[in-house]
Motif scaffolding. Structure first.
Motif, PDB file in Angstrom:
ATOM      1  N   ASN A 124      46.513  56.796  30.099  1.00 30.78           N
ATOM      2  CA  ASN A 124      47.962  57.791  29.930  1.00 30.78           C
ATOM      3  C   ASN A 124      48.719  57.508  28.627  1.00 30.78           C
ATOM      4  O   ASN A 124      49.007  58.839  28.130  1.00 30.78           O
ATOM      5  CB  ASN A 124      48.804  56.485  30.765  1.00 30.78           C
ATOM      6  CG  ASN A 124      48.951  56.404  32.034  1.00 30.78           C
ATOM      7  OD1 ASN A 124      48.475  56.926  32.860  1.00 30.78           O
ATOM      8  ND2 ASN A 124      49.472  55.291  32.988  1.00 30.78           N
ATOM      9  N   SER A 125      47.506  57.071  27.759  1.00 29.97           N
ATOM     10  CA  SER A 125      47.761  57.452  25.960  1.00 29.97           C
ATOM     11  C   SER A 125      47.170  58.442  25.951  1.00 29.97           C
ATOM     12  O   SER A 125      47.776  59.127  24.914  1.00 29.97           O
ATOM     13  CB  SER A 125      47.489  56.276  25.170  1.00 29.97           C
ATOM     14  OG  SER A 125      46.285  55.993  25.741  1.00 29.97           O
ATOM     15  N   PRO A 155      48.718  61.498  29.012  1.00 27.08           N
ATOM     16  CA  PRO A 155      49.719  61.577  30.223  1.00 27.08           C
ATOM     17  C   PRO A 155      49.776  62.595  31.225  1.00 27.08           C
ATOM     18  O   PRO A 155      49.583  63.537  31.602  1.00 27.08           O
ATOM     19  CB  PRO A 155      50.942  61.775  28.730  1.00 27.08           C
ATOM     20  CG  PRO A 155      50.836  62.355  27.844  1.00 27.08           C
ATOM     21  CD  PRO A 155      48.883  62.139  27.989  1.00 27.08           C
ATOM     22  N   VAL A 156      50.390  62.876  32.122  1.00 21.96           N
ATOM     23  CA  VAL A 156      50.698  63.028  33.545  1.00 21.96           C
ATOM     24  C   VAL A 156      51.740  64.275  32.543  1.00 21.96           C
ATOM     25  O   VAL A 156      52.576  64.011  31.409  1.00 21.96           O
ATOM     26  CB  VAL A 156      51.356  61.728  34.120  1.00 21.96           C
ATOM     27  CG1 VAL A 156      51.817  63.256  35.603  1.00 21.96           C
ATOM     28  CG2 VAL A 156      50.053  61.199  34.689  1.00 21.96           C
ATOM     29  N   GLU A 196      48.318  65.755  36.978  1.00 23.17           N
ATOM     30  CA  GLU A 196      47.800  64.573  36.741  1.00 23.17           C
ATOM     31  C   GLU A 196      46.793  64.500  35.925  1.00 23.17           C
ATOM     32  O   GLU A 196      45.598  64.094  35.588  1.00 23.17           O
ATOM     33  CB  GLU A 196      47.503  64.236  38.049  1.00 23.17           C
ATOM     34  CG  GLU A 196      49.618  63.610  38.651  1.00 23.17           C
ATOM     35  CD  GLU A 196      49.172  62.077  39.601  1.00 23.17           C
ATOM     36  OE1 GLU A 196      49.884  61.539  39.832  1.00 23.17           O
ATOM     37  OE2 GLU A 196      47.887  63.088  40.605  1.00 23.17           O
ATOM     38  N   ARG A 236      42.774  61.584  37.257  1.00 21.51           N
ATOM     39  CA  ARG A 236      43.677  61.276  38.769  1.00 21.51           C
ATOM     40  C   ARG A 236      42.727  61.727  39.536  1.00 21.51           C
ATOM     41  O   ARG A 236      43.668  60.643  40.771  1.00 21.51           O
ATOM     42  CB  ARG A 236      44.697  61.093  37.687  1.00 21.51           C
ATOM     43  CG  ARG A 236      45.446  60.380  36.736  1.00 21.51           C
ATOM     44  CD  ARG A 236      46.666  60.346  36.553  1.00 21.51           C
ATOM     45  NE  ARG A 236      46.856  60.053  35.051  1.00 21.51           N
ATOM     46  CZ  ARG A 236      46.794  60.297  33.642  1.00 21.51           C
ATOM     47  NH1 ARG A 236      46.377  61.335  34.125  1.00 21.51           N
ATOM     48  NH2 ARG A 236      47.581  59.866  32.754  1.00 21.51           N
ATOM     49  N   ALA A 246      44.275  52.269  33.641  1.00 18.90           N
ATOM     50  CA  ALA A 246      45.172  53.167  33.773  1.00 18.90           C
ATOM     51  C   ALA A 246      45.781  53.547  32.560  1.00 18.90           C
ATOM     52  O   ALA A 246      46.045  54.898  31.829  1.00 18.90           O
ATOM     53  CB  ALA A 246      46.437  53.371  34.698  1.00 18.90           C
ATOM     54  N   ASP A 282      50.320  49.910  31.734  1.00 19.78           N
ATOM     55  CA  ASP A 282      49.701  49.251  30.171  1.00 19.78           C
ATOM     56  C   ASP A 282      49.550  47.984  29.797  1.00 19.78           C
ATOM     57  O   ASP A 282      48.627  47.164  29.392  1.00 19.78           O
ATOM     58  CB  ASP A 282      50.198  49.099  29.020  1.00 19.78           C
ATOM     59  CG  ASP A 282      50.778  50.692  28.366  1.00 19.78           C
ATOM     60  OD1 ASP A 282      49.956  51.946  28.741  1.00 19.78           O
ATOM     61  OD2 ASP A 282      51.482  51.468  28.264  1.00 19.78           O
TER      62      ASP A 282
END
Lengths: 210, 202
Positions: B40-41, B44-45, B120, B124, B36, A147
């Motif tokens: 992720n938000s 997510p993995v 992932e 990813r 990234a 982030d």
């Protein structure tokens, strides 16, 4: 405007954009292609950079005014040392601060004793091959925290350039399909070639883990 | 030179079509690498349940890679071993397929195994492919058929992309109607390219 005329105009614009975006990006494509090869072939002798690195160790003095927060403190040290770059790996205690400042081809690791106002700056400089390699990967990404955004203006500019080049290449790919589709009767092997490319690429992205 | 125009155009077209899915992998992965946090938000993995297992007869006296490969074979886990960490008590290593990362940790005294798996996702997966084989751990990279193949393909894509850009310039040169605007595109690209490099690496 009729549907046919619209399609004709769009395909004409698509072709022109394919040509001119391709020409605009040509130096960027060469840079990232060549630096990509360097990264995948670390054993190429002519492009050796780590053994040719230059190291410099300097004793530094810094004057730290009281009451600064961590960001102000780092900015003060950077401005006193007259260095700029992407700041990383900050480790701060009440007595000292350690951090690195990097731009492609150059890294400074700094330790400053906040109480004594002294410290050490260790610099690493790479040759042109090292610079090319680091340009390829210089996006300010933080491995420990995704982030965290880049903190140097030029990292943000370079990262934006990378995004723009990627978007340009996506356009060049998609526009090539449209251009081929228009003349597919003269280039009928295009179906096979495009499908072969997709199957092979898809095997790596989707099918391997099945 | 004009006699070469038709064959160069044909090659440009077919090679471009073949390479385009790979160019998409590399381009999408740039966006993934640069953003990234955003990925992720929104995606997510996914951590899968931890698996505990036990193995016998692990060849610890072999090289690190041979030991790790023997463990993955016994566990029936496929993938590229990216790096290996080992001390007197444990051996651990990630086993990766694009989009799926498995971490294997073995207690060398008891041969107990802890397997952690992360799903992932597709984006990813492109990220992993973009970074492979890469400059690190060169002595063990390419320990699977897929990575050996990808290494060749990644190189091939780069060389073909260089051919496409060179042949693109050649083809443009014969298009009189696009010549002026083409020069403008090349010159403006060169100015921005040089300016950026001068600013960033001084």
């Amino acid at each position: 405007m009729s549907y046919k005329t619209l399609i004709k105009k769009l395909t004409y614009s698509n072709r022109r954009l394919h040509i001119h975006i391709g020409l605009f990006l040509v130096l960027f494509i060469w840079l990232f292609s060549f630096s990509g090869l360097l990264l995948n072939h670390g054993n190429w002798k002519f492009a050796s950079f780590w053994d040719e690195r230059k190291e410099k160790r300097t004793e530094i003095t810094v004057s730290i005014p009281a009451g600064l927060d961590s960001i102000q403190l780092l900015k003060t040290i950077l401005s006193q040392l007259k260095i700029a770059g992407e700041v990383n790996n900050v480790k701060m205690t009440t007595d000292s601060v350690d951090f690195s400042v990097a731009y492609p081809g150059h890294v400074s690791n700094i330790h400053a004793d906040l109480k004594k106002g002294t410290g050490i700056q260790k610099e690493l400089s790479y040759n042109v091959w090292g610079k090319l390699r680091t340009l390829h990967t210089f996006n300010g990404a933080n491995r420990d925290n995704a982030d965290v955004e880049p903190n140097w203006l030029l990292t943000r500019v370079w990262r934006f350039s990378m995004d723009a080049i990627a978007a340009g290449l996506i356009f060049l790919s998609v526009s090539s399909w449209i251009m081929w589709y228009k003349i597919r009767q003269n280039y009928s092997w295009g179906y096979l070639v495009l499908i072969a490319g997709f199957v092979l690429a898809g095997w790596f992205v989707y099918l391997l883990k099945l | 030179m004009k006699k070469y125009y038709p064959p160069v155009r044909t090659l440009h077209l077919y090679i471009g079509l073949f390479v385009s899915p790979f160019v998409l992998i590399f381009s999408i992965s740039v966006l993934v690498l640069n953003h990234a946090g955003y990925l992720n938000s929104v995606m997510p993995v996914k951590r899968l349940p931890v698996i505990k297992s036990h193995l016998d007869k692990i060849p610890y006296d072999a090289s690190d890679l041979q030991t790790a490969k023997a463990i993955t074979q016994k566990l029936g886990i496929n993938g590229e071993i990216d790096f290996i960490s080992q001390n007197d008590d444990h051996i651990s290593f990630p086993v990766t397929l694009p989009g799926e990362r498995t971490k294997i940790e073995v207690n060398k005294h008891t041969n107990d195994v802890l397997i952690t798996r992360d799903e992932e996702g597709v984006f990813r997966a492109t990220n992993y492919l973009h970074k492979m084989p890469g400059p690190h751990n060169t002595t063990i990279r390419g320990n699977t058929v897929f990575m050996k193949t990808w290494r060749l393909l990644a190189d091939m894509v780069v060389y073909l992309l260089l051919f496409l850009s060179a042949s693109g310039i050649f083809l443009w040169y014969f298009l009189k109607a696009e010549r002026k605007l083409g020069w403008l595109a090349i010159i403006s690209g060169a100015i921005i390219f040089t300016g950026l490099l001068l600013f960033i690496i001084g």
